[in-house]
Scaffold this motif. Sequence first.
Motif, mmCIF file in Angstrom:
data_model
loop_
_atom_site.group_PDB
_atom_site.id
_atom_site.type_symbol
_atom_site.label_atom_id
_atom_site.label_comp_id
_atom_site.label_asym_id
_atom_site.label_seq_id
_atom_site.Cartn_x
_atom_site.Cartn_y
_atom_site.Cartn_z
ATOM 1 N N GLY A 26 0.819 -1.208 0.000
ATOM 2 C CA GLY A 26 0.000 0.000 0.000
ATOM 3 C C GLY A 26 0.852 1.257 0.000
ATOM 4 O O GLY A 26 0.566 2.218 -0.720
ATOM 5 N N ALA A 29 2.253 1.677 -3.456
ATOM 6 C CA ALA A 29 1.224 2.175 -4.373
ATOM 7 C C ALA A 29 0.975 3.666 -4.160
ATOM 8 O O ALA A 29 0.819 4.427 -5.122
ATOM 9 C CB ALA A 29 -0.068 1.389 -4.200
ATOM 10 N N SER A 33 1.739 6.890 -6.957
ATOM 11 C CA SER A 33 0.614 7.659 -7.499
ATOM 12 C C SER A 33 1.013 9.108 -7.763
ATOM 13 O O SER A 33 2.017 9.590 -7.262
ATOM 14 C CB SER A 33 -0.571 7.618 -6.537
ATOM 15 O OG SER A 33 -0.239 8.293 -5.346
ATOM 16 N N LEU A 39 -6.490 6.833 -8.680
ATOM 17 C CA LEU A 39 -7.046 5.544 -8.281
ATOM 18 C C LEU A 39 -5.987 4.686 -7.578
ATOM 19 O O LEU A 39 -6.303 3.947 -6.639
ATOM 20 C CB LEU A 39 -7.605 4.805 -9.504
ATOM 21 C CG LEU A 39 -8.459 3.583 -9.208
ATOM 22 C CD1 LEU A 39 -9.644 3.951 -8.316
ATOM 23 C CD2 LEU A 39 -8.951 2.959 -10.487
ATOM 24 N N LEU A 40 -4.738 4.825 -7.995
ATOM 25 C CA LEU A 40 -3.647 4.112 -7.334
ATOM 26 C C LEU A 40 -3.452 4.640 -5.904
ATOM 27 O O LEU A 40 -3.166 3.868 -4.992
ATOM 28 C CB LEU A 40 -2.350 4.253 -8.141
ATOM 29 C CG LEU A 40 -1.168 3.407 -7.712
ATOM 30 C CD1 LEU A 40 -1.520 1.919 -7.753
ATOM 31 C CD2 LEU A 40 0.025 3.693 -8.593
ATOM 32 N N LEU A 42 -5.855 5.824 -4.009
ATOM 33 C CA LEU A 42 -6.966 5.254 -3.253
ATOM 34 C C LEU A 42 -6.719 3.782 -2.932
ATOM 35 O O LEU A 42 -6.880 3.343 -1.784
ATOM 36 C CB LEU A 42 -8.280 5.405 -4.032
ATOM 37 C CG LEU A 42 -9.504 4.754 -3.396
ATOM 38 C CD1 LEU A 42 -9.835 5.413 -2.070
ATOM 39 C CD2 LEU A 42 -10.674 4.803 -4.354
ATOM 40 N N ALA A 43 -6.302 3.018 -3.931
ATOM 41 C CA ALA A 43 -6.035 1.591 -3.712
ATOM 42 C C ALA A 43 -4.901 1.386 -2.713
ATOM 43 O O ALA A 43 -4.974 0.505 -1.847
ATOM 44 C CB ALA A 43 -5.709 0.910 -5.041
ATOM 45 N N GLY A 44 -3.856 2.191 -2.824
ATOM 46 C CA GLY A 44 -2.736 2.091 -1.891
ATOM 47 C C GLY A 44 -3.142 2.438 -0.470
ATOM 48 O O GLY A 44 -2.722 1.781 0.488
ATOM 49 N N THR A 45 -3.985 3.456 -0.339
ATOM 50 C CA THR A 45 -4.453 3.851 0.992
ATOM 51 C C THR A 45 -5.306 2.756 1.614
ATOM 52 O O THR A 45 -5.140 2.418 2.788
ATOM 53 C CB THR A 45 -5.246 5.169 0.904
ATOM 54 O OG1 THR A 45 -4.399 6.172 0.343
ATOM 55 C CG2 THR A 45 -5.718 5.622 2.265
ATOM 56 N N VAL A 46 -6.195 2.181 0.822
ATOM 57 C CA VAL A 46 -7.046 1.094 1.330
ATOM 58 C C VAL A 46 -6.190 -0.112 1.730
ATOM 59 O O VAL A 46 -6.391 -0.701 2.796
ATOM 60 C CB VAL A 46 -8.119 0.709 0.281
ATOM 61 C CG1 VAL A 46 -8.828 -0.582 0.656
ATOM 62 C CG2 VAL A 46 -9.115 1.844 0.117
ATOM 63 N N ALA A 47 -5.227 -0.469 0.904
ATOM 64 C CA ALA A 47 -4.353 -1.603 1.221
ATOM 65 C C ALA A 47 -3.528 -1.320 2.476
ATOM 66 O O ALA A 47 -3.369 -2.193 3.340
ATOM 67 C CB ALA A 47 -3.434 -1.915 0.046
ATOM 68 N N THR A 50 -5.819 -1.440 5.532
ATOM 69 C CA THR A 50 -6.235 -2.835 5.734
ATOM 70 C C THR A 50 -5.099 -3.647 6.336
ATOM 71 O O THR A 50 -5.325 -4.502 7.200
ATOM 72 C CB THR A 50 -6.700 -3.454 4.405
ATOM 73 O OG1 THR A 50 -7.768 -2.670 3.888
ATOM 74 C CG2 THR A 50 -7.164 -4.884 4.588
#
Length: 162
Positions: A26, A29, A33, A39-40, A42-47, A50
């Motif tokens: 994450g 990612a 970005s 979007l990368l 957002l995905a990195g932040t979520v990962a 998590t």
Amino acid sequence: MTTRRPLRWGGSRSRAIGGVALIVSGGVAIAGSDTYVLLLLLAGTVAHVTGWCVMPADGWRRVTAAALSTPAVWLLLTGPRFIAVLVLPYIGWLLVRHRPLRSYPTITFVLAGAVILPSLFSNYSQMLPAVAIEFAVIVASAWAAWAVATTRDSRHLPEQYP
């Protein structure tokens, strides 16, 4: 230690390995970005968040670590001069891994790297080697914190022979 804690789901080792994988990937990612690839981000932040959430620890420790670490990783988007913010994820790591207070002086190693590296790597194009070196310092510091945490109390030395 976190390996002795009762868990509601999963095993301690698998959750720790999965958590570390998500935290690091994450962060990578997020670092990859930019304004064209949000979007990368957002995905990195979520990962990243998590990853902290699946670590085997008390809930408040995981939330605190995620709250410290996520903004710090976002600040790395500005370049190597803000590499000192990586001390926050390291503090989160010590907190999540239930390290005793006597292991917290290992933070000085991370801070030392954060002071030295920006003078060696000043451009954003040099961010990759700067973060790689600081990541190695963080891993070495985490191992040192583990070693300090697992050592026995040294106050009970054997008596000297007469």
